[in-house]
Design a protein around this motif. Structure first.
Motif, PDB file in Angstrom:
ATOM      1  N   VAL A  15       0.853  -1.188   0.000  1.00 39.94           N
ATOM      2  CA  VAL A  15       0.000   0.000   0.000  1.00 39.94           C
ATOM      3  C   VAL A  15       0.889   1.237   0.000  1.00 39.94           C
ATOM      4  O   VAL A  15       1.740   1.397   0.883  1.00 39.94           O
ATOM      5  CB  VAL A  15      -0.920   0.023   1.237  1.00 39.94           C
ATOM      6  N   PHE A  16       0.690   2.100  -0.981  1.00 43.68           N
ATOM      7  CA  PHE A  16       1.416   3.364  -1.046  1.00 43.68           C
ATOM      8  C   PHE A  16       0.527   4.435  -0.418  1.00 43.68           C
ATOM      9  O   PHE A  16      -0.502   4.808  -0.972  1.00 43.68           O
ATOM     10  CB  PHE A  16       1.753   3.718  -2.495  1.00 43.68           C
TER      11      PHE A  16
ATOM     12  N   ILE B 157       4.181   1.598   2.285  1.00 43.13           N
ATOM     13  CA  ILE B 157       5.247   2.527   1.908  1.00 43.13           C
ATOM     14  C   ILE B 157       4.715   3.937   2.061  1.00 43.13           C
ATOM     15  O   ILE B 157       3.722   4.318   1.426  1.00 43.13           O
ATOM     16  CB  ILE B 157       5.734   2.269   0.467  1.00 43.13           C
ATOM     17  N   ASP B 158       5.378   4.715   2.905  1.00 36.93           N
ATOM     18  CA  ASP B 158       4.953   6.079   3.194  1.00 36.93           C
ATOM     19  C   ASP B 158       5.720   7.118   2.382  1.00 36.93           C
ATOM     20  O   ASP B 158       5.459   8.316   2.526  1.00 36.93           O
ATOM     21  CB  ASP B 158       5.121   6.383   4.683  1.00 36.93           C
TER      22      ASP B 158
ATOM     23  N   LEU C  84      12.099   0.729  -3.938  1.00 42.54           N
ATOM     24  CA  LEU C  84      11.238   0.961  -2.772  1.00 42.54           C
ATOM     25  C   LEU C  84      10.511  -0.315  -2.361  1.00 42.54           C
ATOM     26  O   LEU C  84      10.329  -0.585  -1.168  1.00 42.54           O
ATOM     27  CB  LEU C  84      10.204   2.041  -3.082  1.00 42.54           C
ATOM     28  N   LEU C  85      10.075  -1.078  -3.347  1.00 42.51           N
ATOM     29  CA  LEU C  85       9.389  -2.329  -3.034  1.00 42.51           C
ATOM     30  C   LEU C  85      10.307  -3.291  -2.292  1.00 42.51           C
ATOM     31  O   LEU C  85       9.854  -4.080  -1.459  1.00 42.51           O
ATOM     32  CB  LEU C  85       8.879  -2.976  -4.320  1.00 42.51           C
TER      33      LEU C  85
ATOM     34  N   ARG D 153       7.087  16.508   4.064  1.00 43.00           N
ATOM     35  CA  ARG D 153       6.468  17.373   5.074  1.00 43.00           C
ATOM     36  C   ARG D 153       5.549  18.443   4.487  1.00 43.00           C
ATOM     37  O   ARG D 153       4.529  18.780   5.106  1.00 43.00           O
ATOM     38  CB  ARG D 153       7.556  18.058   5.913  1.00 43.00           C
ATOM     39  N   TYR D 154       5.875  18.957   3.324  1.00 38.13           N
ATOM     40  CA  TYR D 154       5.186  20.157   2.835  1.00 38.13           C
ATOM     41  C   TYR D 154       4.490  19.934   1.501  1.00 38.13           C
ATOM     42  O   TYR D 154       4.878  19.084   0.700  1.00 38.13           O
ATOM     43  CB  TYR D 154       6.192  21.299   2.659  1.00 38.13           C
ATOM     44  N   ARG D 155       3.470  20.768   1.276  1.00 37.82           N
ATOM     45  CA  ARG D 155       2.940  21.015  -0.049  1.00 37.82           C
ATOM     46  C   ARG D 155       3.151  22.492  -0.355  1.00 37.82           C
ATOM     47  O   ARG D 155       2.653  23.360   0.373  1.00 37.82           O
ATOM     48  CB  ARG D 155       1.446  20.676  -0.154  1.00 37.82           C
TER      49      ARG D 155
END
Length: 497
Positions: free
Chosen positions: A70-71, A383-384, A416-417, A443-445
């Motif tokens: 799950v991403f 995966i965050d 990443l997987l 952290r940001y948008r």
């Protein structure tokens, strides 16, 4: 290209018995590259059980997540159906305003001769030995054929070089577009001149709405594909929970409307110009709706709960249809050699910031569901890290062992997987719409608009404000200055005069 196991060939050469030769031939005809089942879900927020939302009933998608990855921070490039699909299929961020349109695939791919660079990743798989089948809405046109909402079914493929087969069952609605906007009695938004509600609790079974027919078609096609001696790509595009939020009554009955929570973002974000949002035009085209939302006046709490109830029911309905396809994949034995990708083409504001719809470059519209299951590789992972839809193209090519002699804007997520903590991952995703570019980091948008209405720069701190309720750009100019050069890396001049 199918890779043949050399040990099998050697065994075939030294075997002298007929039985051994037959067995070797059988092994040789078995596809060694993985199959791909690609499930597209329209307007699916990452608001599912596997994303930690226990108020949503999505047992089948959750079951996929238990055996896949799950991403949790997956973002699309453009928050509208056709353009988002153009981006994922080509692996590219937009270079022109036309690529922000629902007609992006039609204008930039349809009717073009086959070129050296494939039109989509599906086309590239087809060139490399895959048998490709599309069912339902994979590109923008809901059955893959070019024609208008009220026209007869077209004959020209939207993606002319990608498919061996393109299938759809419109059922009682007659055409793809009628089915897409269909109601349980066989009518549709067009035939009723938009005098329809944006939801329906239908006294029908699963096949009483189009997604039930799509699931049935996909199940039958999997049975056929099992008999092929080549790897396959099967794309299955479901309509719900796209408007209208229609679903059989049994899925409505899964929820107690009185207990459904309201949005955590009921007001306009602080320090934000209304030009960054919109007046829910698509939603209001369902003109028999109980109330008409606006940025000046939100809908009542009761109607908000009704609409969220309808959306949740539509999610549970499509979850059940996905479950039928996954069940057949398991039953047939194909799951052992099939990559499964479940992808939402963008998110949706459910009254968040007083908006009902997509078409913003806020988190609610750009963030969507992504689950990838790779046989013998991923199992129950989360995966965050920040990933983009453009990363899916090169990921699939690497997993399918297909070479790319051309570049896309994405990066394969295979590293990443294998290791979610890999330090080389970029952790950035860009989004485009509404005269703006938005950059997402862990952290940001940071969002920059190319317009006169002020402010044109917005900064949201997701550690402190995950719902983006306050633009803090003016309080943190140092962060803005640090991130602006990174945002500009995704500025391809699409808003230049």
């Amino acid at each position: 290209m199918i890779k043949i196991n050399t040990s099998v060939l050697l065994a075939a050469l030294i075997c002298s018995t007929t039985a051994c030769s037959k067995q070797s031939a059988s092994d040789e005809n078995t596809p060694h590259q993985p199959n791909v089942l690609f499930i597209c879900v329209d307007d699916l927020r990452p608001e599912l059980g596997c994303y930690g939302n226990d108020y949503i009933q999505s047992p089948n998608i959750d079951r996929l997540a238990e055996t896949g990855t799950v991403f949790t921070n997956h973002f699309v490039s453009i928050p509208t159906c056709g353009a988002s699909r153009y981006s994922i299929l080509t692996g590219m961020y937009p270079r022109t305003k036309g690529q922000l349109s629902n007609e992006a695939i039609h204008h930039f791919i349809s009717g073009k001769p086959e070129g050296e660079v494939p039109e989509t990743f599906i086309h590239h798989l087809k060139r490399n030995g895959y048998y490709t089948v599309g069912i339902g809405k994979i590109s923008h046109y809901v059955d893959g054929l070019l024609y208008g909402y009220t026209d007869s079914v077209g004959t020209e493929l939207e993606l002319p070089h990608s498919w061996n087969e393109m299938l759809f069952d419109p059922g009682k609605w007659g055409t793809g577009w009628n089915a897409f906007f269909g109601y349980a009695d066989g009518s549709n938004r067009q035939s009723r001149n938009k005098q329809v509600k944006p939801y329906e609790r239908g006294e029908v079974d699963d096949d009483g709405y189009p997604d039930g027919l799509t699931a049935k078609l996909a199940v039958e096609k999997l049975k056929e594909l099992k008999q092929k001696d080549q790897p396959f790509f099967l794309g299955v595009g479901f309509f719900k929970p796209h408007l209208p939020f229609n679903a059989p009554a049994k899925y409505w009955d899964l929820y107690d409307e009185d207990e459904i929570a309201l949005t955590p973002s009921p007001d306009l974000p602080e320090n934000v110009n209304p030009a960054s949002l919109h007046e829910s035009g698509e939603f209001k085209s369902y003109q028999a709706g109980d109330e008409k939302p606006s940025l000046d006046q939100p809908v009542s709490d009761a109607y908000q709960r009704k609409l969220r109830h309808a959306y949740f029911a539509a999610v549970s309905y499509v979850d059940a249809q996905i479950g039928k396809v996954l069940d057949e994949l398991e039953k047939s034995g194909l799951a052992e050699n099939t990559i499964v990708v479940l992808w939402g083409d963008h998110g949706w504001h459910l009254g968040d910031h007083r908006v009902w719809g997509k078409h913003t470059i806020f988190e609610r519209a750009l963030k969507s569901a992504l689950i990838i299951k790779v046989p013998d590789r991923s199992s129950g992972k989360q995966i965050d890290r920040i990933v983009s839809s453009v990363d899916i193209y090169p990921t699939l090519m690497e997993l399918c062992e297909v070479d790319m002699n051309f570049e896309t804007d994405g990066t394969s997520m295979l590293a990443l997987l294998e290791d979610t903590n890999t330090p080389s991952w970029k952790d950035t995703a860009w989004g485009y719409f509404n005269q703006g570019i938005s950059l997402r980091t862990p952290r940001y948008r940071l969002t920059k608009y190319f317009r006169e209405a002020q402010p044109v720069v917005e900064l949201y701190d997701h550690y402190a404000d995950p719902n983006e309720n306050a633009n803090v750009a003016s309080q943190h100019q140092e962060v803005v200055n640090e991130l602006l050069p990174l945002l500009e890396q995704g500025n391809f001049g699409i808003y230049q005069d």
